[in-house]
Design a protein around this motif. Sequence first.
Motif, short mmCIF file in Angstrom:
data_model
loop_
_atom_site.label_atom_id
_atom_site.label_comp_id
_atom_site.label_asym_id
_atom_site.label_seq_id
_atom_site.Cartn_x
_atom_site.Cartn_y
_atom_site.Cartn_z
N UNK A 54 0.82 -1.21 0.00
CA UNK A 54 0.00 0.00 0.00
C UNK A 54 0.86 1.27 0.00
N UNK A 55 0.27 2.36 -0.45
CA UNK A 55 0.99 3.63 -0.61
C UNK A 55 1.63 4.11 0.69
N UNK A 56 0.95 3.96 1.81
CA UNK A 56 1.49 4.43 3.09
C UNK A 56 2.78 3.69 3.46
N UNK A 57 2.78 2.38 3.33
CA UNK A 57 3.96 1.58 3.66
C UNK A 57 5.04 1.78 2.60
N UNK A 58 4.64 1.96 1.35
CA UNK A 58 5.63 2.23 0.29
C UNK A 58 6.37 3.53 0.57
N UNK A 59 5.67 4.54 1.07
CA UNK A 59 6.32 5.81 1.39
C UNK A 59 7.34 5.62 2.51
N UNK A 60 7.02 4.79 3.48
CA UNK A 60 7.95 4.53 4.59
C UNK A 60 9.17 3.76 4.09
N UNK A 61 8.96 2.77 3.24
CA UNK A 61 10.07 2.01 2.68
C UNK A 61 10.92 2.90 1.78
N UNK A 62 10.28 3.80 1.04
CA UNK A 62 11.00 4.74 0.19
C UNK A 62 11.88 5.67 1.03
N UNK A 63 11.34 6.10 2.17
CA UNK A 63 12.12 6.95 3.08
C UNK A 63 13.35 6.21 3.61
N UNK A 64 13.18 4.95 4.01
CA UNK A 64 14.31 4.16 4.49
C UNK A 64 15.32 3.90 3.38
N UNK A 65 14.85 3.70 2.17
CA UNK A 65 15.72 3.50 1.02
C UNK A 65 16.51 4.78 0.73
N UNK A 66 15.85 5.93 0.80
CA UNK A 66 16.50 7.22 0.54
C UNK A 66 17.57 7.51 1.60
N UNK A 67 17.36 7.05 2.82
CA UNK A 67 18.33 7.27 3.90
C UNK A 67 19.41 6.19 3.94
N UNK A 68 19.43 5.31 2.95
CA UNK A 68 20.40 4.21 2.88
C UNK A 68 20.30 3.26 4.06
N UNK A 69 19.10 3.09 4.60
CA UNK A 69 18.92 2.14 5.69
C UNK A 69 18.48 0.78 5.19
N UNK A 70 17.97 0.72 3.96
CA UNK A 70 17.66 -0.56 3.35
C UNK A 70 17.93 -0.49 1.86
N UNK A 71 18.17 -1.64 1.29
CA UNK A 71 18.37 -1.76 -0.14
C UNK A 71 17.21 -2.53 -0.73
N UNK A 72 17.08 -2.48 -2.04
CA UNK A 72 16.00 -3.19 -2.70
C UNK A 72 16.58 -4.14 -3.74
N UNK A 73 15.94 -5.28 -3.90
CA UNK A 73 16.31 -6.22 -4.95
C UNK A 73 15.24 -6.16 -6.01
N UNK A 74 15.65 -5.97 -7.25
CA UNK A 74 14.70 -5.87 -8.36
C UNK A 74 14.56 -7.22 -9.05
#
Length: 128
Positions: A54-74
Amino acid sequence: MSATKRPSTSSLRRFVSSRPYVPVAELRRRFGLDEPDDMVRISRNGTSAFIGVPAREAAKLEELWARDELGVELSVDVHAPVVVGVFPMRIARYMADQSGANGHGPAGNGLDEPDVASDEAADTDSLV
């Protein structure tokens, strides 16, 4: 989780940091994100990807990704940037511990190595 009780940024960070890798399906199961057709675009430094939460959780994950606290696998199966999992960018404290407390760490297998010097001394004493 109900619609009124959604995960916070810190609980998402804590959950992701407690594992070496978390598939998106596990995030959905763990936090009760049951909306079946959610797909949200997240971006960072000109890189965009789609994630099925959902958009709310995606925004939180995006924030963590932007702060280099998590990475994403495509995904490699789809010709679009689709996130299939996330991973912590900082190693959890228990993973960085070099003590080998459970017997499987880099410090050895948890077995005491025999002391060669004391064995040699014991052999020399028996000859005298």
